[in-house]
Scaffold this motif. Sequence first.
Motif, PDB file in Angstrom:
ATOM      1  N   PHE A 210       0.834  -1.205   0.000  1.00 34.45           N
ATOM      2  CA  PHE A 210       0.000   0.000   0.000  1.00 34.45           C
ATOM      3  C   PHE A 210       0.869   1.256   0.000  1.00 34.45           C
ATOM      4  CE2 PHE A 210      -4.630  -0.031   0.570  1.00 34.45           C
ATOM      5  CZ  PHE A 210      -4.879  -1.393   0.480  1.00 34.45           C
ATOM      6  N   GLY A 211       1.933   1.221   0.834  1.00 39.28           N
ATOM      7  CA  GLY A 211       2.802   2.394   0.927  1.00 39.28           C
ATOM      8  C   GLY A 211       3.486   2.712  -0.383  1.00 39.28           C
ATOM      9  N   THR A 214       1.050   4.160  -2.753  1.00 36.08           N
ATOM     10  CA  THR A 214       0.716   5.538  -2.380  1.00 36.08           C
ATOM     11  C   THR A 214       1.819   6.500  -2.802  1.00 36.08           C
ATOM     12  OG1 THR A 214      -0.555   4.729  -0.488  1.00 36.08           O
ATOM     13  CG2 THR A 214       0.101   7.044  -0.459  1.00 36.08           C
ATOM     14  N   ARG A 217       1.584   7.565  -6.142  1.00 36.73           N
ATOM     15  CA  ARG A 217       0.386   8.384  -6.363  1.00 36.73           C
ATOM     16  C   ARG A 217      -0.642   7.667  -7.232  1.00 36.73           C
ATOM     17  NH1 ARG A 217       2.854  14.526  -7.316  1.00 36.73           N
ATOM     18  NH2 ARG A 217       3.990  14.624  -5.328  1.00 36.73           N
ATOM     19  N   THR A 218      -0.839   6.403  -6.944  1.00 34.27           N
ATOM     20  CA  THR A 218      -1.851   5.646  -7.668  1.00 34.27           C
ATOM     21  C   THR A 218      -3.215   5.838  -7.004  1.00 34.27           C
ATOM     22  OG1 THR A 218      -1.436   3.690  -6.324  1.00 34.27           O
ATOM     23  CG2 THR A 218      -0.159   3.915  -8.352  1.00 34.27           C
ATOM     24  N   ARG A 220      -7.051   4.593  -5.494  1.00 36.25           N
ATOM     25  CA  ARG A 220      -7.423   3.632  -4.454  1.00 36.25           C
ATOM     26  C   ARG A 220      -7.526   2.218  -5.014  1.00 36.25           C
ATOM     27  NH1 ARG A 220     -12.824   5.111  -1.682  1.00 36.25           N
ATOM     28  NH2 ARG A 220     -11.516   6.758  -0.817  1.00 36.25           N
ATOM     29  N   ARG A 223      -4.115   0.731  -5.386  1.00 38.31           N
ATOM     30  CA  ARG A 223      -3.534   0.417  -4.084  1.00 38.31           C
ATOM     31  C   ARG A 223      -4.116  -0.879  -3.513  1.00 38.31           C
ATOM     32  NH1 ARG A 223      -4.297   6.086  -3.253  1.00 38.31           N
ATOM     33  NH2 ARG A 223      -6.018   5.702  -1.796  1.00 38.31           N
TER      34      ARG A 223
END
Length: 340
Positions: A210-211, A214, A217-218, A220, A223
């Motif tokens: 997830f990090g 993120t 800048r993808t 939701r 992610r």
Amino acid sequence: RTGAGTLAALFAVMTVAFAAGAGVALHVALAQPAREAARDAFGDVSREVEVEATVTGKVEPRPGGQRAFDAVVRLLGPEGEPLSGWTDATVRVSRDQLTSELDVGALIRVTGNTRPAYPGDRAVVQVMAHETDVREPPTGILRVTAGLRQSLVGAAEGLPGGGGELLPGLAVGDTSAVSVQTDADMKASSLSHLTAVSGANCALVVGIAFGLATVLRTGRRVRVLAGVGALVGFVILVTPEPSVVRSATMAGIAMPAVLLGRTGAGVALLSGAVVLLLLLDPWLSGSLGFALSVAATGALLTLARPLASGLARAMPAPLALALSVPLAAQLACGPPTGSD
């Protein structure tokens, strides 16, 4: 209205509980004829047999210096013809029978003596191997993951202080390098849980995925897909151990909620995961690892915050929070007072 609402909620809980129990019982009943047929084929007394087996679990240490793994097996006749259908079994081998190709997904021939399995186990029979012959090593993704685990074991060899034995277990749950003495010491000191992959490992893997997504800048959706992909890959790498399956199922249920921008209650996620897993695999109910994993997770969800609040009266809040997490898990999983 409050009384009626409470009764309705109680009725709903009872309905779900009875439905889940009926589903588990139905699963066991449908599987029982095949299991009984396998027991009849192997017999109730120890005898020498030859079986064909597909390895389904990692090789792990057992008391007395033996190693054991889960497998599905079928009994073979003198000419190699199958005399029974495939059934769950535990195969025990000596350390000198181990090879790099004896890993999850391998197809092997085993000659050895049978023993009845323990009541309530998924395994129908135990096979004490005298000789093993790997006919087909793991293929595809299973070959890749087996290579990764073995590479980690090889890279950890020679670390001081027993680190070479423990590191693969801490990272991916591979305890094949753990010696008999180290295994006994870990159990005597109640530290054997450290070499079992738990929900914390899964949380770290998903959190890192997830990090990274993120940072890139993808959206939701990307992610969530990154987290799901990392989780699936990690479960394949470490093999579906009970605690890993529990954690992965909870995460799998939570992912759609994250995708929809909602947050789910932890206790509801845990309950849903347990019900679903027991419906799919009722024999998990007899797994001590699964029971402890569920108990520890439930304690973290229900006891950690009250314990932290109470401890904060006598110590700084960050320290109270740090202590409340292991304390809650220990209260749920520790032996009862006065036990031997």
